[in-house]
Scaffold this active site. Structure first.
Site, mmCIF file in Angstrom:
data_model
loop_
_atom_site.group_PDB
_atom_site.id
_atom_site.type_symbol
_atom_site.label_atom_id
_atom_site.label_comp_id
_atom_site.label_asym_id
_atom_site.label_seq_id
_atom_site.Cartn_x
_atom_site.Cartn_y
_atom_site.Cartn_z
ATOM 1 C CB SER A 103 31.532 -45.506 108.374
ATOM 2 O OG SER A 103 32.231 -45.870 107.231
ATOM 3 C CG ASP A 243 30.948 -42.473 105.648
ATOM 4 O OD1 ASP A 243 31.290 -43.521 105.074
ATOM 5 O OD2 ASP A 243 31.731 -41.799 106.344
ATOM 6 C CG ASP A 245 34.554 -42.960 104.267
ATOM 7 O OD1 ASP A 245 33.977 -44.048 104.094
ATOM 8 O OD2 ASP A 245 34.928 -42.560 105.391
#
Length: 448
Positions: A103, A243, A245
């Site tokens: 992430s 990533d 999100d």
């Protein structure tokens, strides 16, 4: 781990590459263990995606080998945002999806995240089942039962179309946007989504080299985007994390707009359209200003534990559709199954277009309360919240703030510290209360 699991945290398994469990040997076993669990109903089919970290190549290979040894087929989609894996897992009717990503962490970290067949985080019982298999010796399936791997060449195109569809193919003509893709997984798909919807798009953070993911760019480093928005005289900017999100937005004046403010914009718009009943799910870290602003709209704020998994649990339990974290991890359940930076950004743009407002105008209905946080170091593992001296100090601080503020003591899940957070209307009072409370907590800890 605090959740009773040996390896899984709140968002998969994560750490520094080559240390602990983030090694080729462990990830090979993890692939085999997952394959064993997901292929128990017959031959399993798992979709695998990754972000731009250099270690992703290594882990992609060993995951596929482990799955094949367990008799599980792999569908490889390469570099693609985490939420794209959730969508594609559903679209290809896979038994699960796996993302190789850490992430917003630096490139030398990596991790493994899982999605269920319906594009949501794995339930606890499946994670426990995978952990149980991890403790066993790898047994390779017989040759006729070994898994196969194939690449999906049109994965990016499928995800781009999905993102556009969630906005009703919103017309963005005339809008000048800067995108910061963090040298991460959105570097290819995000510009395509916004350009194909008609926006004029400038880009930064779109040159990944395996080592520059999140490096002074992306949602955790907004200064680069703020500068670019002003330089390009853009209407707004959107930054994603490594990533894809999470997101953070920047208005035309170069001011950052965080997850709490974006949640307010979404909630207000959905309420006006009659599409929002009940309320919004935030977390323990959600700014008190959002709670106050939502109350004025007749909406409730429910606070979940920090982590998108807990936000989703509360949304499902209450049958609500929108929630998220101030970090920019927003869940729009009415259009997708997980937190998705691109989809959430499009939902905000829908609100701006339909109300004919700028981002700066849309956020004016919410005033963020000043928030101060001090970390108190712990020399040993300790339940700080159970100490009578700490409880008394918190009670005194709450009395001083009265109804105009909020106090939160939260042990870190990754560091030996307890976070002392105070927020309220008066910044001078907030700083004073937080400083005093932190000293009292420090003293109570030293006396144990």
């Amino acid at each position: 781990m605090a959740n009773g699991k040996k390896y899984f945290g709140t968002d998969g398994i994560r750490g520094e590459v080559g240390k602990g469990v983030i090694t080729p040997e462990f990830v090979l076993r993890l692939g085999w263990a997952a394959g064993r669990v997901f292929s128990k109903q017959g031959r399993g089919k798992i979709l695998i995606g990754k972000d731009t970290r250099i270690s992703g190549y290594m882990f992609e290979s060993v995951l596929e080998a482990g799955l094949a040894a367990a008799g599980c087929d792999s569908l490889m989609v390469g570099v693609i945002p985490t939420p794209a894996v959730a969508y594609l897992t559903r679209a290809f009717h896979c038994d699960a999806g796996i993302v190789i990503s850490a992430s917003h962490n630096p490139f030398y970290d990596n991790g493994i995240k899982f999605f269920s067949a319906d594009g949501t985080k794995l339930p606890d019982e499946i994670e426990f089942a995978i952990e149980a298999e991890l403790d066993k010796q790898i047994v390779t399936a017989s040759s006729e039962l070994l898994g196969k791997a194939r690449r999906i060449d049109d994965a990016h195109g499928r995800y781009v179309e999905f993102c556009k569809s969630t906005s009703g193919y919103l017309n963005l003509e005339g809008l000048n946007i800067v995108l910061d893709c963090a040298h991460g997984a959105t570097y290819d798909v995000a510009p395509k989504v916004f350009r194909e919807l008609g926006a004029t798009v400038q880009v930064i953070g779109v040159s990944p080299n395996g080592q520059n993911i999140n490096e002074q760019v992306g949602s955790t480093h907004p200064a680069a985007l703020q500068k670019a928005v002003l330089e390009h005289n853009a209407d707004l900017g959107i930054a994603f994390d490594g990533d894809g999100d999470r997101l953070l937005m920047v208005d035309h004046q170069g001011q950052a707009v965080d997850g709490d403010e974006l949640l307010f914009i979404l909630a207000k718009h959905l309420k006006q359209k009659g599409k929002l009943d009940g309320g919004i799910v935030g977390t323990l870290m959600t700014n008190l200003g959002l709670e106050v602003s939502l109350k004025k709209l007749g909406l409730e704020l429910v606070r979940a534990n920090v982590g998108d998994r807990y936000v989703m649990e509360q949304l499902n339990e209450r049958n609500w559709i929108v929630g998220g974290e101030n970090s920019g991890h927003l869940v729009c359940k009415h259009v997708t199954s997980t937190g998705d930076g691109i989809v959430a950004a499009l939902q905000v743009l829908c609100a701006l277009r339909e109300t004919d407002q700028t981002l700066a105008q849309a956020k004016t209905g919410m005033r963020k309360f000043p928030q101060v946080m001090i970390n108190v170091k712990l020399a040993k593992k300790l339940d700080v919240l159970a100490l009578p001296a700490v409880q008394e100090a918190v009670a005194r601080a709450e009395l001083e703030l009265a109804e105009s503020g909020r106090i939160l003591l939260r042990p870190s899940g990754t560091e030996p510290v307890v976070r002392v957070m105070v927020e309220g209307e008066d910044v001078t009072q907030v700083k004073s209360v937080c400083g005093s409370l932190a000293k009292q907590v420090e003293q109570a800890v030293a006396n144990t």
